[in-house]
Design a protein around this motif. Structure first.
Motif, short mmCIF file in Angstrom:
data_model
loop_
_atom_site.label_atom_id
_atom_site.label_comp_id
_atom_site.label_asym_id
_atom_site.label_seq_id
_atom_site.Cartn_x
_atom_site.Cartn_y
_atom_site.Cartn_z
N LYS A 50 -39.08 -12.69 4.36
CA LYS A 50 -39.99 -11.91 5.20
C LYS A 50 -40.06 -12.46 6.62
O LYS A 50 -41.11 -12.52 7.24
CB LYS A 50 -41.37 -11.81 4.56
CG LYS A 50 -41.36 -11.06 3.25
CD LYS A 50 -42.74 -10.97 2.65
CE LYS A 50 -42.82 -10.12 1.43
NZ LYS A 50 -42.00 -10.43 0.32
N GLU A 75 -48.09 -10.74 -1.67
CA GLU A 75 -47.78 -10.97 -3.08
C GLU A 75 -48.86 -10.38 -3.97
O GLU A 75 -48.58 -9.81 -5.02
CB GLU A 75 -47.61 -12.46 -3.36
CG GLU A 75 -46.31 -13.01 -2.82
CD GLU A 75 -46.20 -14.52 -2.96
OE1 GLU A 75 -47.08 -15.15 -3.58
OE2 GLU A 75 -45.22 -15.07 -2.43
N TYR A 78 -48.35 -6.68 -4.45
CA TYR A 78 -47.30 -6.39 -5.44
C TYR A 78 -47.81 -6.61 -6.86
O TYR A 78 -47.49 -5.85 -7.77
CB TYR A 78 -46.05 -7.22 -5.18
CG TYR A 78 -45.35 -6.83 -3.90
CD1 TYR A 78 -44.97 -5.51 -3.66
CD2 TYR A 78 -45.08 -7.77 -2.93
CE1 TYR A 78 -44.35 -5.14 -2.48
CE2 TYR A 78 -44.44 -7.40 -1.74
CZ TYR A 78 -44.08 -6.09 -1.54
OH TYR A 78 -43.46 -5.73 -0.37
N ASN A 110 -40.29 -2.00 -7.66
CA ASN A 110 -40.38 -2.56 -6.31
C ASN A 110 -41.25 -3.81 -6.30
O ASN A 110 -40.91 -4.81 -5.65
CB ASN A 110 -40.93 -1.51 -5.35
CG ASN A 110 -40.97 -2.00 -3.93
OD1 ASN A 110 -39.97 -2.43 -3.39
ND2 ASN A 110 -42.15 -1.93 -3.32
N ASN A 114 -39.96 -7.57 -5.35
CA ASN A 114 -40.57 -8.30 -4.24
C ASN A 114 -41.26 -9.59 -4.67
O ASN A 114 -41.70 -10.35 -3.82
CB ASN A 114 -41.52 -7.40 -3.46
CG ASN A 114 -40.77 -6.50 -2.53
OD1 ASN A 114 -40.24 -6.94 -1.51
ND2 ASN A 114 -40.65 -5.23 -2.89
N ASN A 116 -39.56 -11.74 -6.11
CA ASN A 116 -38.44 -12.66 -5.90
C ASN A 116 -38.29 -13.67 -7.03
O ASN A 116 -38.16 -14.87 -6.80
CB ASN A 116 -38.59 -13.39 -4.56
CG ASN A 116 -38.63 -12.43 -3.41
OD1 ASN A 116 -37.86 -11.47 -3.36
ND2 ASN A 116 -39.56 -12.64 -2.50
#
Length: 156
Positions: A50, A75, A78, A110, A114, A116
């Motif tokens: 980011k 975070e 999400y 998604n 995100n 990760n």
């Protein structure tokens, strides 16, 4: 995998310690550190971290990392998207199947992307279901442990 994680740490360190105005400059620093990466890989790394660009106060822009508060806030968004949309999680071999409410698979997918998670190779979403392929050597149980670490509110 280890190279990717160490490369990401190195990119963070370089951005914090140097005035970096372009990907070419960052690639040169990475090469000095012993990393051979393509511009496409670096672009993905910057997106993953980011990284943004801010005005340097003169006539140019420099790379910057998001603040810890900003990263934690994104975070959490999400995590909420994931929790709002998922119905159940099951796994077999290296495939994770996440059932969602109708129309929520893309949002949950998604959110998962995100987060990760290094355990995940990739994801594919349908309408009310998504599939995640996990890395060899990672079990479904290990995946669930990591997911619950990131989302403590996740139900069994």
């Amino acid at each position: 995998m280890k190279e990717r994680l160490t490369r990401l740490k190195t990119i963070r360190k370089l951005i914090k310690n140097y005035r970096i105005e372009s990907q070419e400059t960052l690639l040169a620093y990475l090469q000095k550190e012993g990393y051979e990466v393509t511009q496409a890989t670096l672009s993905r790394d910057l997106k993953l971290l980011k990284v943004g660009k801010v005005s340097d106060g003169n006539s140019g822009y420099i790379y910057t990392l998001p603040g810890e508060d900003e990263r934690a806030e994104s975070e959490q968004i999400y995590v909420q998207d994931f929790l709002r949309g998922y119905v159940s999680i099951d796994y077999s071999g290296n495939i994770i199947v996440i059932k969602t409410f109708p129309g929520h698979a893309n949002t949950v997918c998604n959110a998962l992307d995100n987060m990760n998670m290094d355990e995940i190779l990739g994801t594919v979403a349908g309408d009310n279901c998504l599939f995640a392929c996990i890395r060899e050597g990672i079990t479904g149980e290990k995946f669930m442990e990591e997911l619950k670490r990131r989302i403590p509110e996740l139900e069994d």
